[in-house]
Each structure stands twice: as structure tokens, then as C-alpha cells.
Design a protein around this motif. Structure first.
Motif, PDB file in Angstrom:
ATOM      1  N   TYR A 163      -6.372  -3.926  29.667  1.00 31.38           N
ATOM      2  CA  TYR A 163      -4.961  -3.623  29.934  1.00 31.38           C
ATOM      3  C   TYR A 163      -4.576  -2.219  29.470  1.00 31.38           C
ATOM      4  CZ  TYR A 163      -0.012  -4.331  30.677  1.00 31.38           C
ATOM      5  OH  TYR A 163       1.281  -4.205  31.140  1.00 31.38           O
ATOM      6  N   ASN A 225      -2.113 -15.377  30.132  1.00 31.37           N
ATOM      7  CA  ASN A 225      -3.030 -15.277  31.271  1.00 31.37           C
ATOM      8  C   ASN A 225      -2.815 -13.990  32.051  1.00 31.37           C
ATOM      9  OD1 ASN A 225      -0.662 -15.718  32.701  1.00 31.37           O
ATOM     10  ND2 ASN A 225      -1.222 -17.757  33.443  1.00 31.37           N
ATOM     11  N   LYS A 226      -2.043 -13.079  31.460  1.00 32.06           N
ATOM     12  CA  LYS A 226      -1.816 -11.795  32.102  1.00 32.06           C
ATOM     13  C   LYS A 226      -3.115 -11.010  32.154  1.00 32.06           C
ATOM     14  CE  LYS A 226       1.629  -8.093  32.171  1.00 32.06           C
ATOM     15  NZ  LYS A 226       2.854  -7.569  31.537  1.00 32.06           N
ATOM     16  N   LYS A 227      -3.439 -10.478  33.308  1.00 31.12           N
ATOM     17  CA  LYS A 227      -4.722  -9.823  33.526  1.00 31.12           C
ATOM     18  C   LYS A 227      -4.950  -8.682  32.533  1.00 31.12           C
ATOM     19  CE  LYS A 227      -7.521  -7.656  37.144  1.00 31.12           C
ATOM     20  NZ  LYS A 227      -7.547  -7.180  38.550  1.00 31.12           N
TER      21      LYS A 227
END
Length: 287
Positions: A163, A225-227
Motif C-alpha cells: 500500500y 481486507n483493503k488491498k
């Protein structure tokens, strides 16, 4: 009074130069008063819960460590907190108090070790991803993981972190220093592929097994679960009659609060939040 203020200012300048730290007189006074008061508490006091509550109503301020984009500095700020700096300050106070330490310099040293890999103040050694924070603080003996292969830890998160390296513009200091990007990618690579058991949202209830698993004062990391990310929020566990609540520096309430909603209901309002990991303050010997 005037002489005392001038003396404190001089001391703060000395600390700032010696520890490359940013803080002011109010930070120093508050920390030393908190540590002095803690020595009067009963021996069986839950120190992390005690210090966590001492910061209730302190304003939420995002990105408190990134105000200066020129170079990484050791920032001590008790007047405005985000979710991570709130937990770090509370943990540093707890560990100092457990050792009987009362000096501001001791607090700075402890906080620096909590926040940075091997305590070295560099942007690429700051423990940006909370999984890395947990691993390093376990290695240093400051916290222990709370996890097992049974209920309520019924889910597994496999990390694929990228991220920060794919959202550089969201990080002011990193955007100003592209030469630091390789160090961030190394951190992401170190963690990617690792798997960790966690408690899924559906298991965060008011059951006996959860009360036995999570204790008042445990550090809770909310899994996302955010990429490209591992966690999205952290706080401190507080049990009430209706269930588990989160004491945290809240961007919603704009201050440090004990969230009125139970944690499961809070997380249901955030679909990307899928569960929690837990760690606990380790016992340290008194100096």
C-alpha cells in the motif's frame, strides 16, 4: 515560576538536540507527572488501562509524525494523537512505570524503541505496518502475541503488502523523499507471504471464551481486507457488561474515547474491517 519555565525550556532544548526529538514543555510536564503518579498506584493496577484513560478527550490529530518533511525526527506529542501514537505513548508509559522510571528522558528512549526498528530514528525504520510493529515489539520483549489455532482464532490473513509503495502521494514524507521508497519496499517484502491467525468479526461477541482470550488493556489491531494493507485501526481493549469496547484515538469522535458501541457493532459499520489480532504488554523487571 518564571525561572522554572525557563529551566524546563532549556531541558527540552537539550533533549531535542540529544534525541533529535520534537516536543514542548507541556509534553515533558505531563509525562513526568503521569509517571510520578503511577508510582502511588496499587501494585496490581492495570497500568496500560490506567494510562489509556489518562488520555481520554485528547484531540484526534492525523499524521502527527509527518509534519516535518525534511527529515525524520523523534516526535513526542501528548496534545494531539492518532490511533498509533496513542497506543505507543500509552505502552511507553506503561513499560517505564513497570520499571519504576520517572524521567522524561527514559520515556523518550522507550518510545523510540517501540516506534523504530532497533530504536534508530529513520523513516524507513519506523514500523509503519502494524504487523511489523507487533513483530518488532515482540522481539524486543515489550509485548506478547495473543493467538492460537483454536477458537476464537478461526481465520487466517495472508499478507501481500504494497500500500505505501503504491500510494506514495498519500505519505507526505515519502513523497518528498523518493530515495526512501526502496526501504519501504524492503519492509513490505519482509512481511509479504506471512500468514497470521485472527479473530473474525463474527466471533467478537460477549462469550466466555472471548472474555478469557482478551483481557482489559490488551492491544487490538483491526484487520482489513483493503488491498495492500494489513490493519486499518488500533486501540485498547475495554470490557463492559454488554461486551468488548475499543478505547482509541477516534477520527470519528475527533478525540480519544472509549467507543460507546461494542466492537463488533462498530466493525459492522466498516465492511473492510474483517477481524482483529491481539497482543499484550509483557512483564518487565523493575530497575
Amino acid at each position: 515560576m518564571k525561572f522554572r519555565t525557563i529551566t524546563l525550556l532549556i531541558l527540552c532544548l537539550i533533549f531535542s538536540m540529544g534525541a533529535s526529538a520534537y516536543h514542548n514543555v507541556k509534553d515533558m510536564e505531563r509525562i513526568e507527572q503521569l509517571l510520578a503518579d503511577a508510582q502511588k498506584l496499587p501494585k496490581d493496577s492495570n497500568l496500560i488501562l490506567h494510562f489509556g484513560k489518562e488520555f481520554l478527550d485528547v484531540p484526534y490529530v492525523a499524521h502527527t509524525l509527518d509534519r516535518n518533511t525534511e527529515e525524520e525526527k523523534m516526535v513526542i506529542n501528548t496534545r494531539g494523537l492518532d490511533c498509533t501514537t496513542y497506543v505507543e505513548n500509552v505502552l511507553a508509559l506503561t513499560l517505564c512505570a513497570m520499571r519504576g522510571e520517572r524521567k522524561f528522558g527514559d520515556f523518550i528512549t522507550q518510545l523510540q524503541k517501540i516506534r523504530y526498528r532497533n530504536g534508530k530514528v529513520e523513516y524507513t525504520r519506523r514500523l509503519h505496518y502494524f504487523t511489523y510493529w507487533i513483530e518488532d515489539n515482540v522481539r524486543m520483549g515489550f509485548v506478547t502475541k495473543v493467538e492460537n489455532e483454536f477458537m476464537p482464532f478461526t481465520a487466517v490473513q495472508k499478507l501481500n503488502l504494497n500500500y505505501m509503495s503504491t500510494h506514495v502521494k498519500d505519505y507526505a514524507m515519502l513523497a518528498a523523499h523518493p530515495e526512501w521508497l526502496d526501504g519501504i519496499k524492503d519492509m513490505e517484502y519482509t512481511l509479504s507471504g506471512n500468514s497470521y491467525r485472527y479473530i473474525p468479526k463474527k466471533n467478537i461477541n460477549n462469550s466466555q471464551i472471548l472474555r478469557q482470550t482478551i483481557k482489559d488493556g490488551d492491544i487490538i489491531a483491526i484487520i482489513t481486507n483493503k488491498k495492500g494493507l494489513d490493519t486499518s485501526h488500533i486501540g485498547i481493549a475495554v470490557w463492559k457488561k454488554d461486551g468488548l469496547h475499543l478505547m482509541n484515538a477516534s477520527s470519528i469522535h475527533k478525540k480519544v474515547v472509549i467507543e460507546p458501541m461494542v466492537l463488533q457493532k462498530y466493525m459492522q459499520k466498516h465492511p473492510s474491517q474483517i477481524g482483529i489480532r491481539v497482543c499484550r504488554v509483557a512483564q518487565v523487571e523493575k530497575n
